[in-house]
Design a protein around this motif. Structure first.
Motif, PDB file in Angstrom:
ATOM      1  N   VAL A  82       0.863  -1.264  -0.112  1.00 61.53           N
ATOM      2  CA  VAL A  82       0.066   0.031  -0.156  1.00 61.53           C
ATOM      3  C   VAL A  82       0.639   1.249   0.207  1.00 61.53           C
ATOM      4  N   VAL A  83       0.706   2.291  -1.041  1.00 60.10           N
ATOM      5  CA  VAL A  83       1.363   3.500  -1.157  1.00 60.10           C
ATOM      6  C   VAL A  83       0.398   4.470  -0.769  1.00 60.10           C
ATOM      7  N   ASN A  84       0.755   4.821   0.520  1.00 63.94           N
ATOM      8  CA  ASN A  84      -0.357   6.346   1.038  1.00 63.94           C
ATOM      9  C   ASN A  84       0.332   7.671   0.538  1.00 63.94           C
ATOM     10  N   PRO A 122      -6.132  -4.523   8.504  1.00 66.55           N
ATOM     11  CA  PRO A 122      -6.840  -5.991   8.392  1.00 66.55           C
ATOM     12  C   PRO A 122      -6.449  -6.918   7.030  1.00 66.55           C
ATOM     13  N   HIS A 123      -6.337  -6.155   6.015  1.00 66.95           N
ATOM     14  CA  HIS A 123      -6.128  -7.119   4.733  1.00 66.95           C
ATOM     15  C   HIS A 123      -4.511  -7.167   4.747  1.00 66.95           C
ATOM     16  N   LEU A 124      -3.773  -6.395   5.254  1.00 70.15           N
ATOM     17  CA  LEU A 124      -2.122  -7.053   5.189  1.00 70.15           C
ATOM     18  C   LEU A 124      -2.039  -7.998   6.250  1.00 70.15           C
ATOM     19  N   ARG A 125      -2.746  -7.974   7.310  1.00 68.59           N
ATOM     20  CA  ARG A 125      -2.543  -8.900   8.509  1.00 68.59           C
ATOM     21  C   ARG A 125      -3.228 -10.343   7.993  1.00 68.59           C
ATOM     22  N   ALA A 126      -4.218 -10.359   6.988  1.00 66.68           N
ATOM     23  CA  ALA A 126      -4.751 -11.551   6.689  1.00 66.68           C
ATOM     24  C   ALA A 126      -3.836 -12.142   5.400  1.00 66.68           C
ATOM     25  N   ARG A 127      -2.946 -11.029   4.909  1.00 68.82           N
ATOM     26  CA  ARG A 127      -2.004 -11.875   3.892  1.00 68.82           C
ATOM     27  C   ARG A 127      -0.748 -12.332   4.730  1.00 68.82           C
ATOM     28  N   GLY A 128      -0.599 -12.181   6.103  1.00 71.51           N
ATOM     29  CA  GLY A 128       0.555 -12.624   6.639  1.00 71.51           C
ATOM     30  C   GLY A 128       1.598 -11.501   6.699  1.00 71.51           C
ATOM     31  N   GLY A 129       1.229 -10.309   6.539  1.00 74.36           N
ATOM     32  CA  GLY A 129       2.138  -9.342   6.192  1.00 74.36           C
ATOM     33  C   GLY A 129       2.020  -8.312   5.213  1.00 74.36           C
ATOM     34  N   GLY A 130       2.983  -7.400   4.972  1.00 78.25           N
ATOM     35  CA  GLY A 130       2.945  -6.734   3.743  1.00 78.25           C
ATOM     36  C   GLY A 130       3.593  -5.391   3.738  1.00 78.25           C
ATOM     37  N   ARG A 131       3.439  -4.489   3.157  1.00 77.54           N
ATOM     38  CA  ARG A 131       4.207  -3.459   3.028  1.00 77.54           C
ATOM     39  C   ARG A 131       3.234  -2.092   3.120  1.00 77.54           C
ATOM     40  N   LEU A 132       3.595  -1.334   4.057  1.00 74.50           N
ATOM     41  CA  LEU A 132       2.718   0.234   4.021  1.00 74.50           C
ATOM     42  C   LEU A 132       3.988   1.420   3.976  1.00 74.50           C
ATOM     43  N   GLY A 170       5.036  -6.893  14.555  1.00 75.43           N
ATOM     44  CA  GLY A 170       4.625  -8.310  15.035  1.00 75.43           C
ATOM     45  C   GLY A 170       3.625  -8.929  14.305  1.00 75.43           C
ATOM     46  N   PHE A 171       3.102  -8.385  13.441  1.00 74.33           N
ATOM     47  CA  PHE A 171       2.151  -9.055  12.545  1.00 74.33           C
ATOM     48  C   PHE A 171       3.028  -9.041  10.908  1.00 74.33           C
ATOM     49  N   GLY A 172       3.988  -8.790  10.952  1.00 71.79           N
ATOM     50  CA  GLY A 172       4.833  -9.098   9.714  1.00 71.79           C
ATOM     51  C   GLY A 172       4.673  -7.816   8.707  1.00 71.79           C
ATOM     52  N   ILE A 173       3.976  -6.781   9.144  1.00 67.22           N
ATOM     53  CA  ILE A 173       3.793  -5.669   8.423  1.00 67.22           C
ATOM     54  C   ILE A 173       4.821  -4.485   8.563  1.00 67.22           C
ATOM     55  N   LYS A 174       5.165  -4.301   7.488  1.00 65.97           N
ATOM     56  CA  LYS A 174       6.677  -3.275   7.592  1.00 65.97           C
ATOM     57  C   LYS A 174       6.099  -1.860   6.997  1.00 65.97           C
ATOM     58  N   VAL A 175       6.348  -0.873   7.865  1.00 58.54           N
ATOM     59  CA  VAL A 175       6.024   0.505   7.489  1.00 58.54           C
ATOM     60  C   VAL A 175       7.094   1.266   7.345  1.00 58.54           C
ATOM     61  N   THR A 176       7.367   1.915   6.194  1.00 61.83           N
ATOM     62  CA  THR A 176       8.367   2.756   5.950  1.00 61.83           C
ATOM     63  C   THR A 176       7.980   4.366   5.616  1.00 61.83           C
ATOM     64  N   VAL A 177       8.542   5.448   6.490  1.00 62.65           N
ATOM     65  CA  VAL A 177       8.201   6.606   5.884  1.00 62.65           C
ATOM     66  C   VAL A 177       9.055   6.816   4.916  1.00 62.65           C
ATOM     67  N   VAL A 178       8.568   7.196   3.651  1.00 65.63           N
ATOM     68  CA  VAL A 178       9.417   7.550   2.532  1.00 65.63           C
ATOM     69  C   VAL A 178       9.411   9.155   2.328  1.00 65.63           C
ATOM     70  N   GLN A 179      10.534   9.763   2.657  1.00 63.49           N
ATOM     71  CA  GLN A 179      10.423  11.045   2.487  1.00 63.49           C
ATOM     72  C   GLN A 179      11.245  11.570   1.142  1.00 63.49           C
ATOM     73  N   MET A 180       9.965  12.021   0.437  1.00 64.94           N
ATOM     74  CA  MET A 180      10.296  12.353  -0.940  1.00 64.94           C
ATOM     75  C   MET A 180      11.210  13.689  -1.135  1.00 64.94           C
ATOM     76  N   GLY A 181      11.998  13.712  -2.046  1.00 65.23           N
ATOM     77  CA  GLY A 181      12.579  14.964  -2.457  1.00 65.23           C
ATOM     78  C   GLY A 181      11.775  15.718  -3.273  1.00 65.23           C
ATOM     79  N   GLY A 182      12.181  16.782  -3.814  1.00 67.81           N
ATOM     80  CA  GLY A 182      11.246  17.685  -4.954  1.00 67.81           C
ATOM     81  C   GLY A 182      11.313  17.022  -6.179  1.00 67.81           C
ATOM     82  N   PRO A 234      13.136  -7.499   2.101  1.00 68.54           N
ATOM     83  CA  PRO A 234      12.572  -8.382   3.102  1.00 68.54           C
ATOM     84  C   PRO A 234      12.653  -7.722   4.641  1.00 68.54           C
ATOM     85  N   ASP A 235      13.449  -7.010   4.730  1.00 74.28           N
ATOM     86  CA  ASP A 235      13.469  -6.112   6.016  1.00 74.28           C
ATOM     87  C   ASP A 235      13.858  -4.568   5.707  1.00 74.28           C
ATOM     88  N   PRO A 236      12.841  -4.063   5.403  1.00 76.16           N
ATOM     89  CA  PRO A 236      12.941  -2.304   4.793  1.00 76.16           C
ATOM     90  C   PRO A 236      13.197  -1.434   5.898  1.00 76.16           C
TER      91      PRO A 236
END
Length: 273
Positions: A82-84, A122-132, A170-182, A234-236
């Motif tokens: 998921v790309v917010n 809930p959908h990422l947990r159902a997948r066993g993890g994921g990326r946000l 702990g649910f296997g969901i990895k969250v990354t703050v992506v600080q975009m440049g200009g 695998p470990d962002p």
């Protein structure tokens, strides 16, 4: 994750969101591309009829977000990445902005991102993890004249995302703050709401406009490979700056803030807290 991953990208009709969608599709993945106006996605949909589904979505409407995420997850049988990304610009001095402008801006740039995060978990947990991937800004570490509310929304999202990363790891969901440049995303044109200028800020406004200059920045597509690689790690990292020039600027801002703290350390240490 499966080899053919499923992406949900908000703000996907133009700019960075569009570039991320194109990169994911070119790599063989499936994409649900969400935007307020999906008409600009028609050509891309014709090119990838089996891999791209446009989704009309206003992220400031919480119920619409939850309903839209349900449709997105059902479209390809789940969500992996998921790309917010949806966002807008409120341009002007703090004193100039109306209550309506400020609330509308935060509804998209902060609350909208929170609604998306809540709906997809809930959908990422159902997948066993994921990326946000939480798309913020290289300038979210401090305010700057004329774009104070943009920085405020991104800073708030930064902080919430740090907390969220700890809560869902702990649910296997990895969250990354992506600080975009200009990047040349149209944020300062089609994505901008401007305040009514007050004459007293004229000189500062002129100074800031000269500082911004005419360089719109690189094409958004140049940032897309970074996001694709990040999503595959695998470990962002919990934070990533996207942009070579921006990387240097963020480090310099950090050094300047540390120097400021040190110069007033004697005053800080008077209090025991």
């Amino acid at each position: 994750m499966t080899h053919e991953r499923v992406w949900l990208i908000t703000g996907a009709s133009r700019g960075l969101g569009r570039a991320f969608a194109e990169a994911a599709l070119a790599g063989g993945d499936r994409v649900v591309a969400a935007a307020r106006h999906v008409e600009p996605l028609e050509e891309l949909t014709r090119t990838y009829p089996d891999h791209l589904i446009p989704l009309t979505l206003d992220v400031s409407d919480r119920q619409a977000v939850f309903d839209g995420v349900e449709r997105a997850a059902a479209a390809f049988g789940g969500l992996d990445i998921v790309v917010n990304n949806a966002g807008a610009m409120l341009y002007g001095m703090v004193e100039e902005a109306t209550e309506e402008q400020i609330r509308a801006h935060m509804d998209v740039n902060f609350f909208g991102a929170v609604w998306v995060a809540q709906a997809v978990l809930p959908h990422l947990r159902a997948r066993g993890g994921g990326r946000l991937l939480q798309i913020t800004s290289m300038g979210s570490g401090g305010g700057m004249a004329t774009v104070g509310f943009y920085g405020a929304g991104k800073a708030a999202l930064d902080s919430v995302s740090e907390a969220l990363a700890a809560e869902v790891e702990g649910f296997g969901i990895k969250v990354t703050v992506v600080q975009m440049g200009g990047y040349d995303t149209g944020l300062f044109t089609t994505g901008t709401t401007a305040t009514e200028p007050l004459a007293r800020y004229g000189p500062l406004r002129t100074e800031m406009e000269a500082m911004w200059g005419d360089d719109a920045g690189p094409e958004p597509g140049t940032a897309a490979p970074v996001v694709r690689e990040l999503a595959a790690l695998p470990d962002p990292p919990r934070r990533l700056i996207v942009g070579s020039r921006s990387f240097d600027q963020v480090l310099e801002m950090g050094r300047a803030r540390a120097d400021l703290y040190r110069s007033w350390e004697h005053l800080s240490r008077i209090a025991p807290g």
